[in-house]
Motif scaffolding. Structure first.
Motif, PDB file in Angstrom:
ATOM      1  N   MET A 297      86.076  28.391  53.578  1.00 56.09           N
ATOM      2  CA  MET A 297      85.113  28.656  53.829  1.00 56.09           C
ATOM      3  C   MET A 297      85.341  28.191  52.293  1.00 56.09           C
ATOM      4  O   MET A 297      83.779  27.312  52.006  1.00 56.09           O
ATOM      5  CB  MET A 297      84.169  29.744  53.781  1.00 56.09           C
ATOM      6  N   LEU A 298      86.326  28.501  51.886  1.00 51.28           N
ATOM      7  CA  LEU A 298      85.652  28.477  49.861  1.00 51.28           C
ATOM      8  C   LEU A 298      86.701  27.152  50.209  1.00 51.28           C
ATOM      9  O   LEU A 298      86.565  27.156  48.819  1.00 51.28           O
ATOM     10  CB  LEU A 298      86.496  29.175  49.517  1.00 51.28           C
ATOM     11  N   GLY A 299      87.067  26.283  50.766  1.00 52.59           N
ATOM     12  CA  GLY A 299      87.534  24.829  50.345  1.00 52.59           C
ATOM     13  C   GLY A 299      89.218  24.880  50.444  1.00 52.59           C
ATOM     14  O   GLY A 299      90.126  23.655  50.354  1.00 52.59           O
ATOM     15  N   ALA A 300      89.862  25.633  51.695  1.00 51.01           N
ATOM     16  CA  ALA A 300      91.517  26.384  51.668  1.00 51.01           C
ATOM     17  C   ALA A 300      91.696  25.245  52.928  1.00 51.01           C
ATOM     18  O   ALA A 300      90.744  25.168  53.578  1.00 51.01           O
ATOM     19  CB  ALA A 300      91.778  26.806  51.863  1.00 51.01           C
TER      20      ALA A 300
ATOM     21  N   ASN B 194      74.738  27.619  58.915  1.00 51.50           N
ATOM     22  CA  ASN B 194      76.381  26.901  59.516  1.00 51.50           C
ATOM     23  C   ASN B 194      76.867  25.305  59.277  1.00 51.50           C
ATOM     24  O   ASN B 194      78.081  25.440  59.381  1.00 51.50           O
ATOM     25  CB  ASN B 194      76.953  27.977  59.737  1.00 51.50           C
TER      26      ASN B 194
ATOM     27  N   ARG C 280      83.939  21.611  51.376  1.00 44.70           N
ATOM     28  CA  ARG C 280      83.321  23.205  51.589  1.00 44.70           C
ATOM     29  C   ARG C 280      83.975  23.601  49.757  1.00 44.70           C
ATOM     30  O   ARG C 280      83.635  24.372  49.377  1.00 44.70           O
ATOM     31  CB  ARG C 280      84.233  23.674  51.804  1.00 44.70           C
ATOM     32  N   GLY C 281      85.544  23.388  49.313  1.00 43.38           N
ATOM     33  CA  GLY C 281      85.404  23.969  47.830  1.00 43.38           C
ATOM     34  C   GLY C 281      84.415  23.558  46.372  1.00 43.38           C
ATOM     35  O   GLY C 281      84.801  24.427  45.631  1.00 43.38           O
TER      36      GLY C 281
ATOM     37  N   ILE D  92      79.876  22.758  48.345  1.00 46.47           N
ATOM     38  CA  ILE D  92      79.024  23.568  48.797  1.00 46.47           C
ATOM     39  C   ILE D  92      79.437  24.722  47.881  1.00 46.47           C
ATOM     40  O   ILE D  92      80.700  24.947  47.944  1.00 46.47           O
ATOM     41  CB  ILE D  92      78.704  23.827  49.963  1.00 46.47           C
TER      42      ILE D  92
ATOM     43  N   ARG E 103      81.396  33.681  42.855  1.00 46.97           N
ATOM     44  CA  ARG E 103      82.591  32.635  43.110  1.00 46.97           C
ATOM     45  C   ARG E 103      81.825  31.489  43.754  1.00 46.97           C
ATOM     46  O   ARG E 103      82.392  30.796  43.682  1.00 46.97           O
ATOM     47  CB  ARG E 103      83.256  33.576  44.386  1.00 46.97           C
TER      48      ARG E 103
ATOM     49  N   PRO F 167      87.942  29.317  44.443  1.00 46.12           N
ATOM     50  CA  PRO F 167      87.679  28.361  44.928  1.00 46.12           C
ATOM     51  C   PRO F 167      88.485  26.637  43.378  1.00 46.12           C
ATOM     52  O   PRO F 167      88.605  25.704  44.204  1.00 46.12           O
ATOM     53  CB  PRO F 167      85.751  27.794  44.603  1.00 46.12           C
TER      54      PRO F 167
ATOM     55  N   ALA G  68      76.673  23.695  56.312  1.00 43.94           N
ATOM     56  CA  ALA G  68      78.107  24.142  55.432  1.00 43.94           C
ATOM     57  C   ALA G  68      79.514  24.082  56.300  1.00 43.94           C
ATOM     58  O   ALA G  68      80.296  24.111  55.996  1.00 43.94           O
ATOM     59  CB  ALA G  68      77.874  25.952  55.803  1.00 43.94           C
TER      60      ALA G  68
ATOM     61  N   MET H 255      80.367  24.642  59.266  1.00 43.00           N
ATOM     62  CA  MET H 255      81.294  25.851  59.555  1.00 43.00           C
ATOM     63  C   MET H 255      80.849  25.897  61.218  1.00 43.00           C
ATOM     64  O   MET H 255      81.786  26.329  62.343  1.00 43.00           O
ATOM     65  CB  MET H 255      80.657  27.051  59.443  1.00 43.00           C
TER      66      MET H 255
ATOM     67  N   ALA I 154      87.459  19.608  53.648  1.00 43.80           N
ATOM     68  CA  ALA I 154      87.883  21.067  52.346  1.00 43.80           C
ATOM     69  C   ALA I 154      87.299  20.711  50.344  1.00 43.80           C
ATOM     70  O   ALA I 154      86.924  21.796  49.973  1.00 43.80           O
ATOM     71  CB  ALA I 154      89.861  21.537  52.236  1.00 43.80           C
ATOM     72  N   ASP I 155      87.700  19.643  50.190  1.00 44.65           N
ATOM     73  CA  ASP I 155      86.691  19.599  48.816  1.00 44.65           C
ATOM     74  C   ASP I 155      85.545  19.282  49.040  1.00 44.65           C
ATOM     75  O   ASP I 155      84.978  20.424  47.944  1.00 44.65           O
ATOM     76  CB  ASP I 155      87.222  17.886  48.510  1.00 44.65           C
TER      77      ASP I 155
ATOM     78  N   TYR J 273      78.856  29.273  49.104  1.00 44.64           N
ATOM     79  CA  TYR J 273      78.334  29.536  49.882  1.00 44.64           C
ATOM     80  C   TYR J 273      77.912  31.311  49.766  1.00 44.64           C
ATOM     81  O   TYR J 273      79.717  32.246  48.929  1.00 44.64           O
ATOM     82  CB  TYR J 273      79.538  30.081  51.193  1.00 44.64           C
TER      83      TYR J 273
END
Lengths: 598, 259
Positions: A505-508, B54, B86-87, B90, B159, B112, B57, B59, B83-84, B92
């Motif tokens: 979720m954090l982008g990994a 979600n 999400r990181g 946004i 975070r 992040p 996001a 998800m 991934a970019d 969350y």
């Protein structure tokens, strides 16, 4: 939560355990039988018996014992597990996947554990290498306590080390470095017992395998076939059988072995005469003892001097008999000049004994018979003089035939008749079947005999027991250790699944997570292996310098080659294990990607 | 004004299961979020509000419809792009914080950024500012197990904000907090929204928390049911709260939706 009684739940779990155990046994037993038969067939093949001569052995009581033992162990394990579960509240059980909380150890305690552990381990190494000369129970216990305790304390304190390292390095690093480090840190803190146990198991595995290889190599060097049959009986009877048409085709040669004790008075330990004998000769090892005394003092040397102070009749072997034997195995014959004799011993496996004896002979040792000095040749002879390995000679003298006749009463009767089978036959049918053929000729003649094989049978038993069993145990320990490390890691990863989902979720991305998991796995294995390998080096060093001395004649190249192969196999097995755990871990991480969290 | 439209949700549906077991969680929801808006999404349990969040996001993949962030269709993102997003795009905020409990607060916050190649040293300045603003400077070197719930959620907020995302998504951020800590968190989020013009989308069933929003969407059975807009110039939080409670009563979601 739904109202089931604890007792019903317990009964259900136990029932499930018994059912699972029975299924495992049903699958496992046939496989085990198949494997043991395979091993025993391989053993039989080694001695040339061939598959026909092999009999399958099956013991019902052993099977029942195995079944009961296996189920009992499973039940006890389940009982212990249930006991720990019964103490938990239903809420804790519902959230059983929650990982343990990170509680930082106090730095002082951590350092103390680490340093004390290190000191204990070093002490165990030093004691092992310097003080373990034979199996002294107290010393062995001391080593086990120091080594085991040291390993546990070292892993207990290792968490501090790793935590410190991460804190220092993480500000400079990006990516999942900190996460990976913290995961390892946490694993070490929570799984230090598993790590220590696995590490100790790996030490045992490496030591067992080395012991097995050492024993196998040591025994292997003894398998020089000198004589196939030693037959006792009168010359006429023996010749009748051996000269028969049936025997001629399978025998390459036979000869009488003249071996007897010198006719002397009998003395007690203090040198007083116990029994006087007619026409007794006066014998003394003093000349040999004098040279032994010049060598550096050791317990063994002192024991040897004491043994050689006995003046009672030494064993004598006639030169002609011994030369026949040497010729049969293609060795150079002994040349004895006037007033010269040669020293013989069958203790060739004791490297120290042989080197002390050789050292003494090189200094110019002699013996005395009836006040006449006889020079000892500068090398020791050690080829087996009879087929039966059970007969050992601590010391004997190879003497010229004339002297043999003079010093032995009843010198015309040989100790036994040695028979060497035809090499073509042995090559063609295998040693075992060739010996069986000869035995058929001897059957019914009333002659007593010993075969090389009955000697080797005893020998093989020791080899199988000591080497195969320890190698097998070693492999077993290794499998258990690796399984413990792998499972502990995978269980920990499963418990921390949410962390990986959060990271996603954090982008990994998945490949980053898999890479991190791979590093964790490698590090986790490396932590257990590094201490294990270090301890094993000392364990093996100590073992080969104390109770497992390789026989003098053992080829170092061969031992190094076998050890090298074993080491490569060890590395390969470890790599396979690591790879399997990595794949399992990657699969789990990849599965996280598709989970809908709604 | 399409220029300051940060998020566009166009006819999003989400169907779980197949055949007789089919459950429609979202039945075609459309709305826009403007830059600097503090949007609340409310609804009864099972109304589909968390599913909607979600979907935004990434998800969950919507069954149909599109979600556009700054004009880009995020449902089509894959691999590195995903991934970019999400990181970096946004932030969350989870109801259960979802801090990694084997990392210190500092390590959690900069995670992040480190995932995208920024080192701890480089992130230090941003970290300090956020820690001051969220009042968590004292706990930076502590592990989550050593913090209170409120501190954990503020660390989680830091975070979510550290990578300066275009939009912060919060899923019931006060759900696991007591009223005092809830107020502290909402005050901080509201201040960040106003001072930094940060766009926030928050799912909640807490009317108190919702009263901090500038606009609220009410969802019932997977559809938009009602919309409330706060009159920023004339209306205070207390009267906005009254209006929210009234709509919630109309929704008839039962006691779960009433404080």
């Amino acid at each position: 939560m739904l109202g089931m009684k604890r007792s019903t739940l317990f009964a259900m779990l136990m029932g499930e355990t018994i059912w699972n155990s029975l299924i495992s046994i049903l699958i496992g037993l046939p496989i085990a039988l198949f494997l043991t038969e395979g091993i025993s067939l391989a053993t039989v093949k080694l001695v040339g018996l061939g598959i026909i001569g092999h009999r399958i052995s099956f013991s019902i009581s052993a099977v029942i014992g195995t079944v009961i033992g296996f189920i009992a162990v499973q039940m006890i394990a389940m009982l212990l597990l249930s006991a720990s579960f019964s103490r938990k509240e239903p809420m804790e059980l519902l959230r059983s996947d929650s990982p343990e909380k990170q509680v930082p150890l106090s730095t002082k305690k951590g350092w103390l554990c680490f340093i004390v552990g290190l000191v204990f381990l070093i002490l165990a190494y030093v004691v092992g290498v310097t003080m373990l000369r034979s199996f002294d129970f107290n010393i062995v216990m001391l080593i086990i306590i120091l080594g085991g305790g040291g390993t546990f304390l070292l892993y207990r304190g290792m968490g501090i080390f790793i935590g410190h390292n991460i804190q220092r390095k993480s500000p400079m690093r990006s990516g999942l470095f900190t996460f990976t480090g913290r995961q390892i840190h946490e694993n070490v803190i929570h799984q230090y017992k598993a790590l220590a146990i696995s590490s100790l198991l790996l030490v045992m595995a490496l030591a067992c395998v080395s012991f097995g290889i050492g024993t196998a190599s040591g025994r292997g060097s003894m398998e020089v076939r000198t004589v196939d049959f030693s037959i006792e009986g009168s010359e006429q009877e023996v010749r009748e059988v051996l000269d028969s048409e049936a025997s001629k085709s399978i025998i390459s040669e036979y000869y009488p072995m003249f071996l007897s004790r010198m006719n002397t008075n009998l003395y007690d330990q203090s040198g007083e005469i116990l029994e006087k004998r007619p026409e007794a000769h006066d014998f003394s090892w003093d000349g040999l003892n004098a040279t032994l005394a010049k060598l550096p003092e050791t317990d063994l040397r002192n024991n040897m001097i004491e043994s050689f102070s006995d003046r009672s009749g030494p064993y004598l072997i006639s030169k002609a008999s011994y030369n026949e034997l040497l010729q049969a195995i293609g060795k150079e014959q002994i040349q004895l000049k006037r007033n010269q004799v040669a020293l013989y011993t069958s203790m060739k496996d004791s490297g120290d004994f042989m080197s002390i004896l050789n050292g003494a002979l090189e200094l110019g040792a002699y013996i005395e018979v009836d006040d006449q000095k006889y020079e000892l040749l500068s090398s020791v002879y050690y080829d087996n003089v009879v087929a039966d390995r059970k007969i050992t000679l601590y010391s004997a003298l190879i003497v010229p035939d004339e002297d043999y006749r003079n010093w032995v009463s009843g010198a015309s009767t040989p100790f036994c008749w040695n028979v060497v089978l035809s090499q073509e036959l042995v090559n063609d049918k295998g040693l075992m079947q060739a010996i069986q053929l000869m035995e058929q000729n001897l059957a019914g003649t009333g002659l007593e005999y010993e075969t090389f094989l009955s000697g080797i049978g005893r020998n093989l038993f020791y080899t199988v027991a000591a080497s195969y069993l320890t190698i097998y145990l070693g492999i077993l320990f290794m499998v258990i250790a690796n399984t413990v490390i792998g499972l502990k890691y995978l269980m920990q990863q499963r418990a921390n699944e949410r962390r990986y989902t959060t990271l996603l979720m954090l982008g990994a991305n998945v490949s980053q997570l898999c890479k991190s998991a791979r590093s964790q796995i490698r590090m986790f294995f490396a932590l257990a292996l590094s201490v294990a390998v270090c301890s094993s080096i000392f364990a093996i060093w100590s073992m080969f310098t104390s109770f497992l001395k390789l026989p003098a004649g053992t080829s170092i190249v061969k031992v190094i080659a076998i050890t090298g192969i074993a080491a490569v196999l060890f590395v390969v097995i470890e790599l396979i294990y690591i790879h399997i755990v990595e794949r399992a871990s990657s699969r789990e991480i990849q599965a996280l990607q598709v989970i809908d969290r709604g | 004004m399409s220029s300051n439209r940060v998020l566009e949700v166009e006819g999003v549906t989400k169907v779980y299961g197949k055949g007789d077991n089919k459950t429609e969680a979202l039945r075609g929801i459309s709305f826009d979020v403007l830059e600097g808006e503090f949007l609340g999404i409310m609804g009864a349990s099972g109304s589909g509000k968390t599913t909607l969040l979600n979907c935004i996001a990434t998800m969950i993949k919507p069954s149909s419809g599109r979600v556009l962030l700054k004009g880009k269709d995020i449902s089509a993102f894959k691999g590195v792009q995903l991934a970019d997003y999400r990181g970096q795009e946004i932030g969350y905020l989870f109801q259960e914080f979802e801090l990694l409990d084997n990392l210190t607060a500092r390590e959690n916050i900069i995670l992040p950024l480190s995932l995208h190649g920024v080192t701890g040293h480089q992130a230090e300045q941003g970290l300090k500012e956020l820690a001051n603003r969220l009042d968590i400077t004292d706990v930076l070197d502590k592990f989550p197990s050593q913090m209170s719930g409120g501190q954990k959620q503020r660390v989680a907020a830091a975070r979510a904000l550290i990578s300066k995302p275009s939009i912060v998504l919060a899923d019931e951020p006060t759900g696991a907090l007591d009223s005092k800590n809830s107020k502290v968190l909402m005050d901080k989020l509201s201040a960040i929204n106003k001072e930094q013009n940060k766009t926030i989308v928050m799912v909640t069933h807490n009317a108190n928390a919702a009263s901090y929003c500038s606009r609220i969407l009410f969802i019932q059975d997977g559809r938009l049911f009602h919309e409330l807009r706060k009159n920023i110039e004339t209306e205070n939080s207390a009267s906005f709260y009254e209006r929210i409670v009234t709509v919630m009563a109309q929704l008839g979601g039962g006691s779960a939706n009433v404080l």
